[in-house]
Design a protein around this motif. Structure first.
Motif, PDB file in Angstrom:
ATOM      1  N   ALA B 299       9.397   8.231  -1.513  1.00  0.00           N
ATOM      2  CA  ALA B 299       7.997   8.385  -1.911  1.00  0.00           C
ATOM      3  C   ALA B 299       7.080   8.824  -0.353  1.00  0.00           C
ATOM      4  O   ALA B 299       6.093   9.417  -0.386  1.00  0.00           O
ATOM      5  N   LEU B 300       7.629   8.304   0.646  1.00  0.00           N
ATOM      6  CA  LEU B 300       6.982   8.535   2.020  1.00  0.00           C
ATOM      7  C   LEU B 300       6.959   9.957   2.096  1.00  0.00           C
ATOM      8  O   LEU B 300       5.759  10.561   2.833  1.00  0.00           O
ATOM      9  N   ASN B 301       7.836  10.937   1.952  1.00  0.00           N
ATOM     10  CA  ASN B 301       7.787  12.145   2.210  1.00  0.00           C
ATOM     11  C   ASN B 301       7.443  13.282   1.215  1.00  0.00           C
ATOM     12  O   ASN B 301       7.809  14.254   1.022  1.00  0.00           O
ATOM     13  N   GLN B 302       6.798  12.837   0.445  1.00  0.00           N
ATOM     14  CA  GLN B 302       6.170  13.466  -0.677  1.00  0.00           C
ATOM     15  C   GLN B 302       4.894  14.173  -0.224  1.00  0.00           C
ATOM     16  O   GLN B 302       4.182  13.663   0.437  1.00  0.00           O
ATOM     17  N   ALA B 310       4.854   8.902  -8.414  1.00  0.00           N
ATOM     18  CA  ALA B 310       5.908   8.783  -9.460  1.00  0.00           C
ATOM     19  C   ALA B 310       7.119   8.088  -8.755  1.00  0.00           C
ATOM     20  O   ALA B 310       7.712   7.484  -9.092  1.00  0.00           O
ATOM     21  N   PHE B 311       7.339   8.636  -7.415  1.00  0.00           N
ATOM     22  CA  PHE B 311       8.363   8.176  -6.877  1.00  0.00           C
ATOM     23  C   PHE B 311       8.105   6.584  -6.364  1.00  0.00           C
ATOM     24  O   PHE B 311       9.055   5.753  -6.322  1.00  0.00           O
ATOM     25  N   SER B 312       6.934   6.158  -6.276  1.00  0.00           N
ATOM     26  CA  SER B 312       6.663   4.744  -5.931  1.00  0.00           C
ATOM     27  C   SER B 312       6.929   3.888  -7.365  1.00  0.00           C
ATOM     28  O   SER B 312       7.184   2.734  -7.263  1.00  0.00           O
ATOM     29  N   THR B 313       6.821   4.509  -8.407  1.00  0.00           N
ATOM     30  CA  THR B 313       7.167   3.918  -9.631  1.00  0.00           C
ATOM     31  C   THR B 313       8.696   3.603  -9.517  1.00  0.00           C
ATOM     32  O   THR B 313       9.097   2.627 -10.012  1.00  0.00           O
ATOM     33  N   VAL B 314       9.355   4.521  -9.169  1.00  0.00           N
ATOM     34  CA  VAL B 314      10.954   3.925  -8.825  1.00  0.00           C
ATOM     35  C   VAL B 314      11.350   2.944  -8.042  1.00  0.00           C
ATOM     36  O   VAL B 314      12.023   1.895  -8.630  1.00  0.00           O
ATOM     37  N   GLY B 315      10.450   3.034  -7.066  1.00  0.00           N
ATOM     38  CA  GLY B 315      10.628   1.646  -6.181  1.00  0.00           C
ATOM     39  C   GLY B 315       9.890   0.171  -6.819  1.00  0.00           C
ATOM     40  O   GLY B 315      10.725  -0.716  -6.708  1.00  0.00           O
ATOM     41  N   GLN B 316       8.889   0.602  -7.522  1.00  0.00           N
ATOM     42  CA  GLN B 316       8.127  -0.709  -8.068  1.00  0.00           C
ATOM     43  C   GLN B 316       8.863  -1.164  -9.421  1.00  0.00           C
ATOM     44  O   GLN B 316       8.754  -2.333  -9.507  1.00  0.00           O
TER      45      GLN B 316
END
Lengths: 136, 487
Positions: B299-302, B310-316
């Motif tokens: 999510a950092l390099n989006q 959306a990437f942060s959803t993967v993490g959460q």
């Protein structure tokens, strides 16, 4: 050895359905053609249907319709067939939806090949970034 | 009230079926037809919660047929918690979609989109309450079809492609799940979860490898749908390409319901002995650890806001799996708390991102500088939700991460406390810079989309963003709510 052959013969429905499942799974994962992927999906689901239906089959039994109170004779288990009816409806609607998406994609890219589509997108991305660098 | 479990689903499905017909003659009724079923169902959920607390789990037999033959719907306190999460998110999102969808989709698609949304919500409720594994499968297929439909609703190249990718991967998972269910049926002769559990030890003693295959297939399928780390590849495109209300529902609810269903099936159909003898929980823990760290790092390099979310959803969502995988009382409760907190926060984030895009045409993170001064209400809610997701103390996310960490300690696995901390730190890294620049950087060259001078989003959208933002705050401030949820 004969025992093994016997068990293979006795369980050939299961073996064939597992074989079909793996074929479908493999097709879905490895083929880049989208239509083939959908065919793979159908093979996979049909394999599971075959598996469930054959699990309800009883050798020499009748369809589960009692002809009278005296009729006690072995019946085929009707529950798996009922499940499959639902499963087939789901599979048909899934296939229809997937094909409609593929038609849309074909209109956009003129190709049915997932790799080819990825290549076209990559090329477009390169062109776009080139334009942007020229503007700067 | 006896029929409440079935009616929750029936109201939503009825709404979905009536809308396309009503659209032809009574277009003006459509918003009411969307909101009424959702409100009716949510009030029924409220009633069921009260009943589950006072009288214990509800077992509803569809058509009055008892389990060995009939279909059962099972509602206990975990189910009502999941249902509460669904409706707390769904009602504001549906309200928001009334105002935003006419901007995002062409006019002839709007009512059908609303119908699909209701169908998706109904099937999620059905998945949550299903008492037997075959009905779980049927509702799951309805939900993945409806979800794919909403993702492709825009009809753009990206959305159709994302929808097809999601469809193919989730159907690969569904195929595995169906085969797993078929094996369970051949082994135990039952589809009802409670009856499966009773005959599972005997089946496991007769054919251990078959039970292992079934449990593995079902788990893999549900992990794909729940987007746990290496199986998440469909998620970012799908969630970023969908219309805003759908992104909120997909990120907030659809993946969580899959996680819930996995936990349900492993505990109520296979039994925790089978699951722990196969080390399924250990595998889930490993994947969740990777997901928390790498999902947040990705999510950092989006560049685009919605893709970052959306990437942060993967993490959460990996946090939820972590709690369920630790399999201790406190950790599971923490997972459920995090499920609600993240659902509310992520829905708020997506809705604010949609509002920013609709009013100012901004979709990339870099261009967010100065937005806080133009759309203060939206951005304050966005910050509340973002900080709640990170886990800053007075907000909801802190409570749930606290419980998760406590659960990890109680399970004797302090390593996962470290994972939770590192994940939170990474989340802070990707949420904080855009927040700071949106409030403190000065920039004046915005051109609002549309002619009205009022820079905030339309009332319906703003109200739903504020409701969700306030929910993030209330969930953290009022500890009695958290205590009630994870009672």
């Amino acid at each position: 050895m004969p025992e093994m052959v016997q068990s293979v013969v006795a369980n050939h429905y299961y073996l064939v359905s597992m074989l079909l499942f793996v074929i479908g799974f493999h097709t879905m994962l490895t083929h880049s053609n989208l239509i083939k992927k959908i065919i793979g999906l159908n093979i996979m689901e049909t394999a599971v249907f075959l598996f469930i239906v054959s699990s309800g089959y009883v050798d020499g039994a009748k369809p589960p319709i009692a002809e009278g109170p005296w009729d006690r004779g072995p019946f085929v288990n009707p529950l798996p067939s009922a499940l499959i009816l639902t499963g087939i409806v789901i599979a048909v609607s899934l296939t229809a939806f997937a094909l409609s998406l593929v038609i849309q994609l074909y209109k956009f890219y003129g190709s049915l090949d997932a790799d080819e589509i990825a290549r076209i997108r990559l090329k477009e991305g390169e062109r776009q970034s080139l334009c942007e660098t020229r503007q700067h | 009230m006896r029929n409440a479990p079935a009616l929750v689903v029936v109201f939503l499905f009825l709404g979905a079926f009536i809308i396309p017909v009503a659209e032809m003659k009574f277009r003006k009724l459509v918003p009411w037809l969307v909101l009424t079923p959702a409100l009716l169902s949510s009030s029924l959920v409220f009633v069921m919660r009260a009943r589950v607390w006072s009288e214990g789990p509800i077992r509803f037999h569809v058509g009055g047929w008892a389990p060995p033959w009939g279909i059962e719907m099972f509602v206990d306190e975990y189910t009502t918690t999941m249902l509460t999460a669904i409706f707390v998110v769904a009602v504001p999102v549906l309200l928001y979609s009334m105002a935003s969808i006419p901007h995002e989709l062409s006019p002839h698609l709007t009512s059908r989109y609303h119908a699909l949304n209701l169908l998706l919500l109904g099937s999620l409720c059905g998945m949550t309450m299903a008492g037997d594994i075959f009905n779980l499968y049927v509702f799951m297929e309805i939900s993945s079809l409806a979800a794919c439909g909403t993702i492709s609703a825009k009809g753009s190249r990206e959305s159709v492609e994302a929808s097809l990718r999601y469809f193919l991967l989730s159907e690969l998972g569904s195929g595995c799940i169906l085969l797993g269910i078929a094996i369970v049926h051949t082994l135990t002769g039952h589809l009802n979860m409670g009856l499966c559990l009773e005959s599972m030890p005997y089946a496991a003693s007769l054919a251990p490898s078959n039970v292992a295959a079934a449990a593995g297939l079902v788990s893999i399928g549900l992990l794909v749908k729940g987007a746990l780390f290496p199986l998440h590849i469909w998620l970012p495109d799908a969630h970023a390409a969908a219309p805003t209300p759908s992104s909120a529902i997909l990120s907030g609810l659809v993946v969580k319901v899959a996680a819930f269903a996995l936990w349900r099936v492993l505990n109520r159909a296979f039994g925790s002995e089978v699951a722990s003898s196969l080390r399924i929980f250990d595998i889930i823990l490993l994947m969740a650890t990777l997901g928390i760290i790498l999902g947040s790092a990705l999510a950092l390099n989006q560049v685009h806001l919605k893709r970052m979310l959306a990437f942060s959803t993967v993490g959460q969502v990996a946090y939820v799996f972590l709690g369920l995988g630790l399999d201790s009382e406190t950790a599971v409760r923490g997972a459920f708390l995090h499920l609600i907190n993240h659902a509310v926060a992520k829905a708020c984030l997506f809705l604010s991102a949609g509002a920013i895009w609709q009013k100012l045409g901004v979709s990339s993170i870099q261009k967010m500088a100065g937005i806080g001064r133009l759309m203060p209400v939206t951005m304050v809610c966005y910050s509340l939700a973002a900080l709640s997701m990170v886990g800053i103390p007075p907000l909801g996310g802190f409570t749930s991460k606290w419980y998760l960490a406590k659960g990890a300690l109680e399970a004797g696995r302090p390593f996962y406390v470290l994972v939770i901390l590192v994940g939170s730190f990474l989340a802070l890294l990707y949420t904080f810079p855009p927040l700071a620049s949106s409030f403190f950087a000065a920039r004046t060259d915005f051109r609002p989309v549309g002619s009205d001078g009022f820079r905030e989003a339309p009332a319906a959208m703003l109200v739903s963003i504020v409701i969700l933002g306030a929910a993030c705050l209330i969930m953290g401030m009022d500890s009695s709510i958290a205590a009630q949820i994870i009672r």
